[in-house]
Design an enzyme around this catalytic site. Structure first.
Site, PDB file in Angstrom:
ATOM      1  CB  SER A  74     -11.437  -5.178  -6.964  1.00 15.91           C
ATOM      2  OG  SER A  74     -11.298  -4.068  -8.300  1.00 15.91           O
ATOM      3  CB  CYS A 133      -0.304   0.593  -5.198  1.00 11.34           C
ATOM      4  SG  CYS A 133       1.085   2.176  -4.292  1.00 11.34           S
ATOM      5  CG  ASN A 195      -0.996  -4.793  -0.002  1.00 14.01           C
ATOM      6  OD1 ASN A 195      -2.563  -4.509   0.033  1.00 14.01           O
ATOM      7  ND2 ASN A 195      -0.689  -2.931   0.025  1.00 14.01           N
TER       8      ASN A 195
END
Ligand SMILES: Cc1cc2nc3c(=O)[nH]c(=O)nc-3n(C[C@H](O)[C@H](O)[C@H](O)COP(=O)(O)OP(=O)(O)OC[C@H]3O[C@@H](n4cnc5c(N)ncnc54)[C@H](O)[C@@H]3O)c2cc1C
Ligand SMILES: Cc1cc2nc3c(=O)[nH]c(=O)nc-3n(C[C@H](O)[C@H](O)[C@H](O)COP(=O)(O)O)c2cc1C
Ligand code: FES
Lengths: 305, 258
Positions: A74, A133, A195
C-alpha cells in the site's frame, strides 16, 4: 553476465530489445540504487517508478504485508512529481545505453494527457501508461475497468504523445477482450498485463483491516497463474497486439511460460525486492537455455497456443 | 556499499524466553560495518517466507556478525529452529549508522527489548567512550545475559515493564519512568532503539535539550530504498527507514507517520 546472446533479442512490436527482461515499475526505484549492484544496461529496458503530475506522499504506514507466496503493498504511488522527475531522474536515465521507459499515473484523464505531453521531446523509448490506478472522477474505479474512460484516456494520450505507448492494465480487467480491443484500436503499441491484484488483510489483534486504506495490491508468485491466464487470453483475442507479461515472475522458467503464453517481454517486480540480482540471474539462465536448446526466444512467443 | 553474500551459522543460542543470539560467518569480506547498520536476512525454512527480514547488527568482528533476535512470526520462528553450519543469504551492511559518541561526557543509551542490539555494538566500537546503558524488556524473563558481556566503559541498568512474582504480574512502569526515577545523570548525547512509542517518548522528554538519535523500525520489503515500503514523514519530507535511516535525529521524525 555472459556476452550478448542474440538468441535473447526480443521485439515488442517495432521496438527491438537485447533481451525480454524489464523491471516492473515501483520495484526498481529509478534505477540508481540497482546500479550499485550491477550494470543495469544488461536489462532489456529500465522502467522508472510511476510519476504523477504533483508530488505525492503516498499512503500511511504500514505499507507492506507478506502473505503466503506473495506480498501486499500500500505504497500509494509516492513520488516527487513530474517536474522533479524531469530535473533529477531523466538526466540519469538518458546516460543509460539500454532502452528507457517511463511510467506515468494520473487520477483524471487530463492528468494522463498533461504527463504524456510534458514528456514529448525527451529521449525516452516508451511511456507505460498506468491505467490501473483509480479515476477520481469515476468514484475511484480503475480506468481500465470502465470502457468509456479507458477509451477516452487512451485516445487523448495517443493524440498528444509521439512516444511508443504501453497501456498497463489490471489483471482483473473485465471484460478483458474489450480492453484489449480498445488498446489496439486507440493505436497503443503494447499492453502490459499487469498490475497487482486487489486484496485484503485483517489484523486480528486490532480487529481492523491491516492497511489504513483497507485494500492493497497483491504481487509475487501468488498471482502468477492469474497473470499467465490474462496473457494467454489477451494473445487469443489479438495475437497482433504486443504483450508484456508481469505478475509473480521469479525465474527463467516463469519467463518461458509467459513467452509461450504470448508475451514478448516480461516485467519483474517482487523478485527484485527479494533478491536485487534476480533480473541479471534470469537473463543468464535464459541465455543458457537458448544456447542449450539452439532456439531464440522470439520463436517461442505464443507457441503454447 | 551493500553486498549480497552467503553466511554460515556458527551458533544459534537461546538466551532467554524467545530471545536468541545468532552468530554468522560471512563468506565474503564486506565493507566496514558500523553500529546502527542492519542486515537483510533470508529466513525461509519450514514456513516459506519470501522477503528478507531486517536485523540490527549487534557486533561485527573479523568476518563474523552477531544478531540478537526475538521470535515474533514465521521468519524468526524458522531462524530459531536452524542449526550450526546451515547457510543463509543476506544483504550487508544496510542503512546508515549512529554518529560518533562523545568522548568528553556520558552517552545515554536506552534500548527496548532487542533494540539493545545496535546500542551494544556502539559500546564495543567505541571502547574509549563512556556509556550509561538502560535496557528494558516487557517481561523479566526476556533479560538474557547481555550485561555480562558489556565492557568497563558501560554502566548497565536493567528494568522490566512487568515483574513476575510467583506468577502474579505487577506493572513496573516503562524504562523511561525507571530512568527518571533513578538517574541524576546529565547525558551529552542520547541514543535509543526499541518500540516506536518508547523512542517517541524519549524524544519528547529531551527535545531541544540534548541531541537524540533514534534507530527506527518499519515493515520492509527491499531494505535498500527502492520500494518505498518503509517510507514515512520527517520535518524535511518523506524518508525511507531502510536507506535514509534507520538512524535519524529524533526531533525530525513525524511520529504519527510510523
Ligand atoms: C532496521 C530494523 C532492525 C531490526 N532489528 C531487529 C533485531 O536486531 N532483532 C529483532 O529481533 N528484530 C529486529 N527487527 C524486527 C524484525 O525485522 C522483525 O521482528 C521480523 O522481520 C519479523 O519477521 P517474522 O517473519 O518473524 O514475522 P512476521 O511473520 O513477518 O510478522 C509477525 C509480527 O512481527 C512484527 N514485524 C514484522 N515485520 C516487522 C518489522 N520489519 N519491524 C517490526 N516488526 C515487524 C509484526 O508485529 C508482526 O505482527 C528490526 C527491524 C528493522 C526495520
Ligand atoms: C512495492 C511496489 C510498488 C509498486 N509501484 C507501482 C507503481 O508505481 N506503478 C505501477 O504501475 N505498478 C507498481 N507496482 C506493481 C508492479 O509494477 C507489478 O505490476 C506487480 O508488482 C506485479 O508484478 P510482480 O508480481 O512481479 O511483483 C508496484 C508493486 C510493488 C510490489
Ligand atoms: S524497504 Fe524498500 S524502500 Fe525501505
Amino acid at each position: 553476465m555472459d556476452s550478448i546472446n542474440t538468441k535473447l533479442e526480443s521485439r515488442l512490436g517495432s521496438m527491438v530489445m537485447s533481451n525480454p527482461i524489464v523491471p516492473a515499475s515501483g520495484t526498481f526505484g529509478n534505477g540508481k540504487k540497482f546500479q550499485s549492484f550491477y550494470d543495469i544496461n544488461v536489462l532489456g529496458a529500465v522502467l522508472s517508478k510511476s510519476v504523477t503530475l504533483e508530488s505525492r506522499t503516498g499512503n500511511p504506514q504500514p505499507r507492506i504485508f507478506e502473505t503466503p507466496f506473495g506480498i501486499m503493498n500500500s505504497v500509494g504511488l509516492e513520488n516527487k512529481g513530474i517536474d522533479w522527475f524531469k530535473k533529477e531522474i531523466l538526466p540519469f536515465l538518458t546516460t543509460l545505453k539500454t532502452k528507457k521507459w517511463v511510467s506515468i499515473s494520473g487520477f483524471t484523464t487530463q492528468e494522463f494527457v498533461d504527463l504524456a505531453e510534458s514528456l514529448n521531446g525527451f529521449p525516452i523509448d516508451a511511456i507505460e501508461v498506468n491505467v490501473s490506478c483509480p479515476n477520481i472522477h469515476a468514484g475511484g474505479v480503475q480506468f481500465c475497468q470502465n470502457q468509456n474512460t479507458l477509451k477516452e484516456t487512451l485516445h487523448k494520450v495517443r493524440k498528444c504523445s509521439n512516444s511508443f505507448l504501453i497501456a498497463k492494465i489490471a489483471l482483473e480487467t473485465n471484460p478483458l477482450d474489450e480492453a484489449i480491443r480498445i488498446i489496439s484500436d486507440e493505436g497503443f503499441d503494447a499492453v502490459c498485463l499487469g498490475n497487482t491484484v486487489r486484496g485484503l488483510a485483517i489484523d486480528v489483534v486490532n480487529k481492523k483491516p491491516f492497511f489504513k486504506k483497507t485494500i492493497a495490491g497483491l504481487s509475487g508468485p501468488a498471482i502468477k497463474p492469474i497473470a499467465l491466464r490474462a496473457v494467454w487470453e489477451a494473445y487469443s483475442f489479438n495475437p497482433n497486439l504486443p504483450i508484456i507479461g508481469c505478475g509473480g515472475i521469479m525465474t527463467s522458467s516463469d519467463v518461458l511460460e509467459f513467452i509461450m503464453a504470448g508475451a514478448s517481454i516480461c516485467e519483474i517486480g517482487t523478485a527484485n525486492l527479494i533478491d536485487p540480482f534476480a533480473m541479471p540471474n534470469i537473463i543468464n539462465s535464459l541465455s543458457a537455455y537458448c544456447s542449450q536448446n539452439a532456439i531464440s526466444l522470439r520463436e517461442l512467443v505464443g507457441i503454447a497456443h | 556499499m551493500i553486498e549480497k553474500t552467503n553466511s554460515t551459522i556458527l551458533s544459534n543460542e537461546k538466551l532467554a524466553s524467545s530471545i536468541y543470539l545468532l552468530k554468522l560467518k560471512l563468506k565474503e569480506q564486506v565493507s566496514e560495518i558500523l553500529p546502527g547498520q542492519f542486515i537483510q536476512l533470508a529466513c525461509t525454512g519450514n514456513e516459506v517466507t519470501l522477503l528478507k527480514r531486517p536485523f540490527s547488527i549487534m557486533n561485527a568482528y573479523n568476518d563474523t556478525i552477531d544478531i540478537l533476535y526475538k521470535v515474533v512470526g514465521k521468519g524468526t520462528l524458522n531462524l530459531s529452529q536452524m542449526k550450526a553450519s546451515r547457510e543463509l543469504e543476506l544483504l550487508i551492511p544496510c542503512g546508515n549508522y549512529f554518529s560518533t559518541p562523545t568522548s568528553s561526557g556520558v552517552n545515554l543509551l536506552i534500548g527496548g527489548g532487542v533494540g539493545i542490539a545496535p546500542l551494544f555494538f556502539l559500546t564495543k566500537k567505541f571502547p574509549d567512550c563512556h556509556f550509561d546503558l538502560w535496557y528494558g524488556t516487557s517481561r523479566k524473563n526476556e533479560r538474557g545475559p547481555i550485561d555480562n558481556w558489556t565492557g568497563s566503559n558501560v554502566k548497565f541498568h536493567f528494568h522490566s515493564d512487568w515483574n513476575t512474582v510467583s506468577n502474579v504480574e505487577e506493572f513496573q512502569g516503562t524504562i523511561l519512568d525507571a530512568y527518571k526515577e533513578n538517574s541524576t545523570l546529565t547525558p551529552s548525547k542520547i541514543y535509543t532503539c526499541g518500540p516506536t512509542i518508547m523512542m517517541n517518548k524519549i524524544t519528547e522528554n529531551w527535545k531541544n535539550k540534548i541531541p537524540i538519535e533514534v534507530s527506527l523500525e518499519a515493515r520492509m520489503a527491499c531494505g535498500f530504498g527502492v520500494c518505498l515500503g518503509c517510507s514515512f514523514k520527517t520535518t524535511s519530507g518523506q524518508k525511507t527507514v531502510c536507506s535514509d535511516g534507520p538512524v535519524f535525529n529524533g526531533e525530525t521524525v513525524v511520529w504519527e507517520s510510523l
